[in-house]
Design a protein around this motif. Structure first.
Motif, short mmCIF file in Angstrom:
data_model
loop_
_atom_site.label_atom_id
_atom_site.label_comp_id
_atom_site.label_asym_id
_atom_site.label_seq_id
_atom_site.Cartn_x
_atom_site.Cartn_y
_atom_site.Cartn_z
N GLN A 66 17.88 44.94 76.62
CA GLN A 66 18.52 46.17 76.18
C GLN A 66 19.20 46.81 77.38
N MET A 67 20.50 47.00 77.27
CA MET A 67 21.28 47.52 78.39
C MET A 67 21.89 48.86 77.99
N ASN A 68 21.48 49.91 78.67
CA ASN A 68 21.99 51.26 78.41
C ASN A 68 22.75 51.78 79.62
N SER A 69 23.50 52.83 79.41
CA SER A 69 24.27 53.45 80.50
C SER A 69 25.05 52.42 81.29
N LEU A 70 25.74 51.56 80.58
CA LEU A 70 26.45 50.46 81.23
C LEU A 70 27.57 50.96 82.13
N LYS A 71 27.76 50.22 83.23
CA LYS A 71 28.76 50.54 84.23
C LYS A 71 29.74 49.38 84.35
N PRO A 72 30.93 49.64 84.85
CA PRO A 72 31.87 48.52 85.04
C PRO A 72 31.31 47.40 85.91
N GLU A 73 30.47 47.76 86.86
CA GLU A 73 29.89 46.73 87.73
C GLU A 73 28.84 45.87 87.03
N ASP A 74 28.49 46.20 85.81
CA ASP A 74 27.60 45.34 85.02
C ASP A 74 28.37 44.20 84.34
N THR A 75 29.68 44.22 84.45
CA THR A 75 30.50 43.17 83.86
C THR A 75 30.16 41.82 84.47
N ALA A 76 29.80 40.87 83.63
CA ALA A 76 29.37 39.55 84.09
C ALA A 76 29.08 38.67 82.88
N VAL A 77 28.87 37.40 83.16
CA VAL A 77 28.28 36.51 82.16
C VAL A 77 26.77 36.58 82.35
N TYR A 78 26.06 36.82 81.26
CA TYR A 78 24.61 36.96 81.31
C TYR A 78 23.96 35.69 80.76
N TYR A 79 22.98 35.20 81.51
CA TYR A 79 22.32 33.94 81.19
C TYR A 79 20.82 34.14 81.01
N CYS A 80 20.30 33.46 80.03
CA CYS A 80 18.86 33.38 79.81
C CYS A 80 18.32 32.19 80.61
N ASN A 81 17.11 32.30 81.11
CA ASN A 81 16.56 31.25 81.98
C ASN A 81 15.06 31.12 81.82
N THR A 82 14.58 29.89 81.94
CA THR A 82 13.17 29.66 82.12
C THR A 82 12.99 28.45 83.03
N ILE A 83 11.81 28.32 83.60
CA ILE A 83 11.50 27.18 84.47
C ILE A 83 10.34 26.43 83.84
N LYS A 84 10.57 25.17 83.57
CA LYS A 84 9.55 24.32 82.95
C LYS A 84 9.44 23.06 83.77
N MET A 85 8.24 22.76 84.21
CA MET A 85 8.02 21.55 85.02
C MET A 85 8.98 21.55 86.22
N ARG A 86 9.10 22.70 86.86
CA ARG A 86 9.92 22.90 88.06
C ARG A 86 11.40 22.62 87.83
N THR A 87 11.83 22.62 86.60
CA THR A 87 13.25 22.45 86.26
C THR A 87 13.76 23.75 85.66
N ASN A 88 14.91 24.22 86.16
CA ASN A 88 15.55 25.41 85.61
C ASN A 88 16.33 25.04 84.35
N TYR A 89 16.13 25.83 83.32
CA TYR A 89 16.92 25.68 82.08
C TYR A 89 17.72 26.94 81.84
N TRP A 90 18.97 26.75 81.43
CA TRP A 90 19.89 27.87 81.24
C TRP A 90 20.53 27.80 79.87
N GLY A 91 20.84 28.98 79.34
CA GLY A 91 21.68 29.02 78.16
C GLY A 91 23.14 28.90 78.56
N GLN A 92 24.01 29.02 77.56
CA GLN A 92 25.44 28.86 77.81
C GLN A 92 26.06 30.15 78.35
N GLY A 93 25.33 31.24 78.24
CA GLY A 93 25.81 32.52 78.73
C GLY A 93 26.53 33.32 77.66
N THR A 94 26.51 34.64 77.85
CA THR A 94 27.25 35.54 76.96
C THR A 94 27.97 36.58 77.82
#
Length: 115
Positions: free
Chosen positions: A81-109
């Motif tokens: 949940q992102m409130n009081s958004l600022k122009p500097e928050d502009t970015a691609v946001y990625y979900c992440n988890t680490i399983k068996m020492r491997t990073n997994y990423w979504g495609q981003g939004t």
């Protein structure tokens, strides 16, 4: 492992958005989840992290007090949940988890904060 983000978009400064990340292919309840973001020309940075049963939540200094990470283990989903958004928050946001020492990423939004 599959992570699928949604909820990004264009919002005016001061506005709000809620990002979602739905996970599959692993036992969601066993893993810490994170949100990262990457702005053009910048390195990917950690925004927020949440422990397995939500007892520990950590935030980047730049978003403390404005962003809230949460999870619904019954839905295999983590939210930002992102409130009081600022122009500097502009970015691609990625979900992440680490399983068996491997990073997994979504495609981003994409989140764009602009008037």
């Amino acid at each position: 492992v599959q992570l699928v983000e949604s909820g990004g978009g264009l919002v005016q400064p001061g506005g709000s958005l809620r990002l979602s990340c739905t996970a599959s292919g692993f036992t969601f309840t066993n893993y810490e989840m994170r949100w990262y973001r990457q702005a053009p020309g910048k390195e990917r940075e950690l925004v927020a992290a949440i422990s397995i049963i939500s007892t520990i939540r950590n935030y980047a200094d730049s978003v403390k007090g404005r962003f809230t990470i949460s999870r619904d283990n019954a839905k295999n989903t983590v939210y930002l949940q992102m409130n009081s958004l600022k122009p500097e928050d502009t970015a691609v946001y990625y979900c992440n988890t680490i399983k068996m020492r491997t990073n997994y990423w979504g495609q981003g939004t994409q989140v764009t904060v602009s008037s």
